[in-house]
Design a protein around this motif. Structure first.
Motif, mmCIF file in Angstrom:
data_model
loop_
_atom_site.group_PDB
_atom_site.id
_atom_site.type_symbol
_atom_site.label_atom_id
_atom_site.label_comp_id
_atom_site.label_asym_id
_atom_site.label_seq_id
_atom_site.Cartn_x
_atom_site.Cartn_y
_atom_site.Cartn_z
ATOM 1 N N GLY A 152 0.802 -1.205 0.000
ATOM 2 C CA GLY A 152 0.000 0.000 0.000
ATOM 3 C C GLY A 152 0.841 1.263 0.000
ATOM 4 O O GLY A 152 2.053 1.213 0.236
ATOM 5 N N TRP A 153 0.183 2.342 -0.317
ATOM 6 C CA TRP A 153 0.774 3.681 -0.225
ATOM 7 C C TRP A 153 -0.059 4.506 0.757
ATOM 8 O O TRP A 153 -1.290 4.493 0.700
ATOM 9 N N TYR A 154 0.630 5.196 1.635
ATOM 10 C CA TYR A 154 0.009 6.103 2.585
ATOM 11 C C TYR A 154 0.702 7.458 2.428
ATOM 12 O O TYR A 154 1.786 7.548 1.853
ATOM 13 N N ARG A 155 0.072 8.491 2.966
ATOM 14 C CA ARG A 155 0.701 9.795 2.915
ATOM 15 C C ARG A 155 0.436 10.570 4.192
ATOM 16 O O ARG A 155 -0.564 10.337 4.872
ATOM 17 N N GLN A 156 1.327 11.497 4.484
ATOM 18 C CA GLN A 156 1.169 12.343 5.659
ATOM 19 C C GLN A 156 1.563 13.766 5.308
ATOM 20 O O GLN A 156 2.724 14.017 4.940
ATOM 21 N N ALA A 157 0.594 14.652 5.399
ATOM 22 C CA ALA A 157 0.833 16.070 5.161
ATOM 23 C C ALA A 157 1.213 16.732 6.489
ATOM 24 O O ALA A 157 0.885 16.213 7.562
ATOM 25 N N PRO A 158 1.880 17.872 6.432
ATOM 26 C CA PRO A 158 2.277 18.563 7.665
ATOM 27 C C PRO A 158 1.079 18.846 8.561
ATOM 28 O O PRO A 158 0.046 19.358 8.108
ATOM 29 N N TYR A 169 4.459 7.214 1.874
ATOM 30 C CA TYR A 169 5.116 6.050 2.470
ATOM 31 C C TYR A 169 4.612 4.764 1.832
ATOM 32 O O TYR A 169 3.406 4.587 1.617
ATOM 33 N N CYS A 170 5.525 3.871 1.604
ATOM 34 C CA CYS A 170 5.215 2.530 1.129
ATOM 35 C C CYS A 170 4.978 1.623 2.339
ATOM 36 O O CYS A 170 5.693 1.721 3.345
ATOM 37 N N ASN A 171 4.000 0.751 2.229
ATOM 38 C CA ASN A 171 3.650 -0.165 3.309
ATOM 39 C C ASN A 171 3.554 -1.580 2.781
ATOM 40 O O ASN A 171 3.045 -1.817 1.690
ATOM 41 N N MET A 172 4.051 -2.506 3.590
ATOM 42 C CA MET A 172 3.897 -3.930 3.300
ATOM 43 C C MET A 172 3.172 -4.574 4.471
ATOM 44 O O MET A 172 3.539 -4.370 5.624
#
Length: 117
Positions: free
Chosen positions: A35-41, A95-98
């Motif tokens: 999966g792909w996740y993201r985090q904004a400030p 971020y990449c997730n496994m």
């Protein structure tokens, strides 16, 4: 030891495209969901997209449906995120997730995506 290394981030104008890659090692890649996740400030990390171990099932956040596509190449131990029609609100660290069949989770260090208006 599982390692996930993201690449492909950068600065792009609104409406542009980027393709993120995540190379995995240290695990049998083909049995794990990715999966792909993201985090904004100032915000919590959020799910962007996931793909099943065989690639037949995908899931997307509503905010990226129709613009982003997740895919994987099990022969190359790599998962991709094609991002089109980028918006300033897509700016974040991605971020990449496994996730293993036993629900163990591994994370990459992230790659910055910045979309200018």
């Amino acid at each position: 030891q599982v390692q996930l290394v993201e690449s492909g981030g950068g600065l792009v104008q609104a409406g542009g495209s980027l393709r993120l890659s995540c190379a995995a090692s240290g695990s049998i890649f083909s049995i794990n969901a990715m999966g792909w996740y993201r985090q904004a400030p100032g915000k919590q990390r959020e799910l962007v997209a996931t793909i099943s171990s065989g690639g037949s099932s995908t899931n997307y956040a509503d905010s990226v449906k129709g613009r982003f596509t997740i895919s994987r190449d099990n022969a190359k131990n790599t998962v991709y995120l094609q991002m089109n029609s980028l918006k300033p609100e897509d700016t974040a660290v991605y971020y990449c997730n496994m996730e293993t069949p036993r629900r163990w989770n591994y994370w990459g260090r992230g790659t910055q995506v910045t979309v200018s208006s």
